[in-house]
Scaffold this motif. Structure first.
Motif, PDB file in Angstrom:
ATOM      1  N   ALA A 240      44.721  46.428  35.033  1.00 54.24           N
ATOM      2  CA  ALA A 240      43.269  47.298  34.735  1.00 54.24           C
ATOM      3  C   ALA A 240      42.501  46.568  35.750  1.00 54.24           C
ATOM      4  O   ALA A 240      42.205  47.599  36.555  1.00 54.24           O
ATOM      5  CB  ALA A 240      42.528  47.494  33.820  1.00 54.24           C
ATOM      6  N   LEU A 241      41.948  45.029  35.693  1.00 48.68           N
ATOM      7  CA  LEU A 241      41.760  45.070  36.888  1.00 48.68           C
ATOM      8  C   LEU A 241      41.776  44.960  38.581  1.00 48.68           C
ATOM      9  O   LEU A 241      40.923  45.017  39.174  1.00 48.68           O
ATOM     10  CB  LEU A 241      40.998  43.072  36.773  1.00 48.68           C
ATOM     11  N   ASN A 242      43.325  44.831  37.954  1.00 43.89           N
ATOM     12  CA  ASN A 242      43.809  44.764  40.057  1.00 43.89           C
ATOM     13  C   ASN A 242      43.675  45.889  40.922  1.00 43.89           C
ATOM     14  O   ASN A 242      43.206  46.148  41.641  1.00 43.89           O
ATOM     15  CB  ASN A 242      44.754  44.467  39.473  1.00 43.89           C
ATOM     16  N   VAL A 243      42.586  47.141  40.000  1.00 44.52           N
ATOM     17  CA  VAL A 243      43.186  48.517  39.666  1.00 44.52           C
ATOM     18  C   VAL A 243      41.923  48.335  40.904  1.00 44.52           C
ATOM     19  O   VAL A 243      41.539  49.068  41.702  1.00 44.52           O
ATOM     20  CB  VAL A 243      43.347  49.353  38.767  1.00 44.52           C
ATOM     21  N   LEU A 244      40.738  48.225  40.087  1.00 45.47           N
ATOM     22  CA  LEU A 244      39.272  47.590  40.851  1.00 45.47           C
ATOM     23  C   LEU A 244      39.141  46.711  41.281  1.00 45.47           C
ATOM     24  O   LEU A 244      38.169  46.594  42.221  1.00 45.47           O
ATOM     25  CB  LEU A 244      38.327  47.942  39.620  1.00 45.47           C
TER      26      LEU A 244
ATOM     27  N   ALA B 167      40.564  45.736  26.858  1.00 43.89           N
ATOM     28  CA  ALA B 167      39.869  45.907  28.047  1.00 43.89           C
ATOM     29  C   ALA B 167      40.099  46.845  29.162  1.00 43.89           C
ATOM     30  O   ALA B 167      39.775  47.990  29.923  1.00 43.89           O
ATOM     31  CB  ALA B 167      39.706  43.908  28.974  1.00 43.89           C
ATOM     32  N   PHE B 168      41.856  47.246  28.614  1.00 41.07           N
ATOM     33  CA  PHE B 168      42.250  48.299  29.903  1.00 41.07           C
ATOM     34  C   PHE B 168      42.115  49.622  29.098  1.00 41.07           C
ATOM     35  O   PHE B 168      41.884  50.435  29.221  1.00 41.07           O
ATOM     36  CB  PHE B 168      44.072  48.163  28.858  1.00 41.07           C
ATOM     37  N   ARG B 169      41.323  49.353  27.292  1.00 42.19           N
ATOM     38  CA  ARG B 169      41.226  50.921  26.954  1.00 42.19           C
ATOM     39  C   ARG B 169      39.459  51.094  27.358  1.00 42.19           C
ATOM     40  O   ARG B 169      39.513  52.366  28.007  1.00 42.19           O
ATOM     41  CB  ARG B 169      41.260  50.856  25.406  1.00 42.19           C
ATOM     42  N   ARG B 170      38.889  50.249  27.944  1.00 40.74           N
ATOM     43  CA  ARG B 170      37.491  50.559  28.615  1.00 40.74           C
ATOM     44  C   ARG B 170      37.379  50.963  29.890  1.00 40.74           C
ATOM     45  O   ARG B 170      36.835  51.190  29.911  1.00 40.74           O
ATOM     46  CB  ARG B 170      36.839  49.137  28.005  1.00 40.74           C
TER      47      ARG B 170
END
Length: 275
Positions: free
Chosen positions: A174-178, A263-266
């Protein structure tokens, strides 16, 4: 999270299809195919055996104790498990960015995609278990290892490692997308973790060192330390983690999974918008 796990379980057939597809794509143009999942860790084991088992054999024997006579098995056990961890972590970073079209069209929980990467690398680890068992049988026949009840540590080690890797994969994907720097940052972290975890050396080497106590305590807070102790203890009962280390490992892994899932859901709405 309970609802999310139930939804993920209901999508297990999609997960299996994704894992099979990833494995097929990864090896479709390779002559040796799945054999590469065995050749690479065996090659690494040979290199580290030459360095620490031949060139620095004296230091190795002092800290390995009874395991010194079967050091190649000690190495291969750790490296096989490490290949699963390092591959899963490196591939988890692009689990979403590399499958954007599928993510936006398939009606499945998005957690399937990062967890699928962890599952696929586990399949490669499982493919190498017969080799590992064969090496252990050879050393056992020569009386160099004496495994006992700690053979049961294998399913525990696998379960705890899967939980930890799944949590990290959810967070990183998820973080890598942002923040696309995550993928480059993880290359450095993976190199550091290899030497900051008792994979090619025993934990006793760290505990007997002259490092400050706070450094040793911080070192053992890494859940991978206890996980690799579990892997080594399959053949070397003396390596089984003590109650404190085992508690830290299991609790830390579950905590990482909970944080990664949360974190993934948020971040999921922002991730879908970015994709």
């Amino acid at each position: 999270m309970t609802t999310g796990v139930a939804a993920l379980w209901s999508a297990r057939h999609s997960l299996r299809i994704l894992v099979k597809r990833d494995l097929a794509v990864k090896y479709q143009q390779s002559v040796l195919g799945y054999l590469w999942s065995l050749i690479e860790p065996l090659g690494m084991g040979l290199i580290y055996w030459f360095v620490f088992g031949v060139l620095y054999s004296g230091a190795t024997r002092r800290h390995l104790g009874d395991a010194a006579g079967s050091y190649p098995l000690f190495l291969i056990t750790g490296i096989f498990a490490w290949m699963w961890a390092s591959s899963a972590l490196s591939e988890a970073t692009n689990a979403l960015t590399g499958q954007a079209r599928l993510i936006t069209t398939m009606n499945v929980p998005r957690q399937v995609f990062p967890i699928g990467r962890v599952t696929g690398r586990f399949a490669e680890y499982a493919a190498g278990l017969p080799i590992l068992i064969g090496i252990a049988v050879i050393y056992g026949a020569h009386g160099k290892i004496h495994p006992g009840w700690t053979l049961l540590a294998l399913p525990l080690a696998v379960a705890v490692q899967f939980v930890l890797l799944a949590g990290i994969a959810l967070l990183l994907s998820a973080l890598n997308v942002l923040m696309r720097d995550i993928e480059r940052f993880m290359r450095l972290i993976i190199r550091v973790l290899f030497y900051a975890t008792p994979i090619i050396y025993p934990l006793a080497l760290v505990r007997d060192s002259g490092m400050p106590t706070w450094v040793k305590v911080g070192y053992e807070l890494n859940p991978l330390v206890g996980i690799f102790q579990l892997h080594h203890s399959i053949w070397y009962p003396d390596e089984f983690p003590d109650a404190r280390l085992l508690t830290v490992t299991v609790t830390g892994s579950l905590l990482v999974l909970a944080v990664g899932w949360w974190a993934f859901r948020r971040l999921e709405p922002a991730v879908l918008k970015e994709l």
